[in-house]
Design an enzyme around this catalytic site. Structure first.
Site, short mmCIF file in Angstrom:
data_model
loop_
_atom_site.label_atom_id
_atom_site.label_comp_id
_atom_site.label_asym_id
_atom_site.label_seq_id
_atom_site.Cartn_x
_atom_site.Cartn_y
_atom_site.Cartn_z
N SER A 1 29.95 53.07 31.17
CA SER A 1 29.40 53.85 32.27
C SER A 1 28.87 52.91 33.34
O SER A 1 28.02 52.07 33.07
CB SER A 1 28.27 54.77 31.79
OG SER A 1 27.74 55.48 32.89
N VAL B 1 24.77 46.34 31.90
CA VAL B 1 25.87 45.43 31.58
C VAL B 1 27.13 45.84 32.34
O VAL B 1 27.85 45.00 32.86
CB VAL B 1 26.12 45.36 30.06
CG1 VAL B 1 27.30 44.46 29.74
CG2 VAL B 1 24.88 44.86 29.33
N CYS B 2 27.37 47.14 32.45
CA CYS B 2 28.56 47.63 33.18
C CYS B 2 28.46 47.27 34.66
O CYS B 2 29.46 46.86 35.27
CB CYS B 2 28.69 49.14 33.01
SG CYS B 2 28.91 49.66 31.30
N ASP B 3 27.28 47.39 35.22
CA ASP B 3 27.02 47.00 36.61
C ASP B 3 27.32 45.51 36.79
O ASP B 3 28.07 45.13 37.68
CB ASP B 3 25.55 47.32 36.93
CG ASP B 3 25.11 46.88 38.31
OD1 ASP B 3 25.06 45.66 38.56
OD2 ASP B 3 24.77 47.75 39.12
N THR C 1 31.13 44.68 36.43
CA THR C 1 31.93 45.09 37.58
C THR C 1 31.66 44.20 38.79
O THR C 1 32.59 43.81 39.50
CB THR C 1 31.66 46.58 37.90
OG1 THR C 1 31.93 47.34 36.70
CG2 THR C 1 32.56 47.07 39.02
#
Length: 174
Positions: free
Chosen positions: A61, A66-68, A71
């Protein structure tokens, strides 16, 4: 309807076991086709990136730390990889949530794609998390002939991938 393979014990979320649906792909395998959404009405498939090296960054998500970071890291790398490499970020977030995040984060070099409609990417690439209907953090590098050249399945959802290895794998194909 065929029964999809379930893999238990290969991934965790904060130490708790998860069940991944789909095959475990390996370098050398043909990349499965996919249908992902760029918007609520526009979808793309593997053939839309024919002839290009594809670095696919999968995140559960986009609105998590961590996803931020993942990306943003691949967005920084995308410019240096050249025009023959496309960096795709895949999540189950709705396309408008992805667009909102990109606008707020200033992320403009990766192509955001959503697996929200039917999780077909997650199933084909073996990253669909049964318990959450999200895609497990992973990295795939696919050459211009659609052969997987680098695969990283993260064993723990909250860990970072090996950014440098993935970027080097993509660079080696151009």
């Amino acid at each position: 309807m065929t029964q999809l393979q379930e893999r238990t014990g290969v991934a965790t979320f904060k130490g708790n076991p998860l069940t991944l649906i789909g095959p475990e792909l390996k370098a050398g395998d043909k990349a499965p086709d996919f249908s992902l959404n760029k918007s609520l009405v526009e979808s793309v498939s593997l053939s839309d990136y024919a002839g290009k090296v594809k670095l696919i960054s999968v995140v559960p998500s986009i609105d998590t730390g961590v996803c931020d970071a993942q990306t943003r890291r691949f967005n920084e790398a995308a410019a240096a990889l050249g025009d023959n490499v496309v960096v795709l970020t895949v999540s189950a977030d709705l396309p408008f949530a992805q667009a909102r995040w990109c606008g707020a984060a200033g992320v403009d070099k990766v192509v955001m794609l959503s697996d929200y409609k039917n999780n077909s990417f997650g199933e084909a690439y073996g990253v669909l998390i049964k318990e959450f209907a999200l895609d497990m953090r992973s990295i795939f590098v696919i050459d211009g002939d659609n052969t997987l050249r680098y695969v990283e399945y993260l064993p723990e959802m909250t860990e970072h991938p090996n950014y440098e290895q993935a970027i080097e794998a993509a660079k080696a194909l151009v």
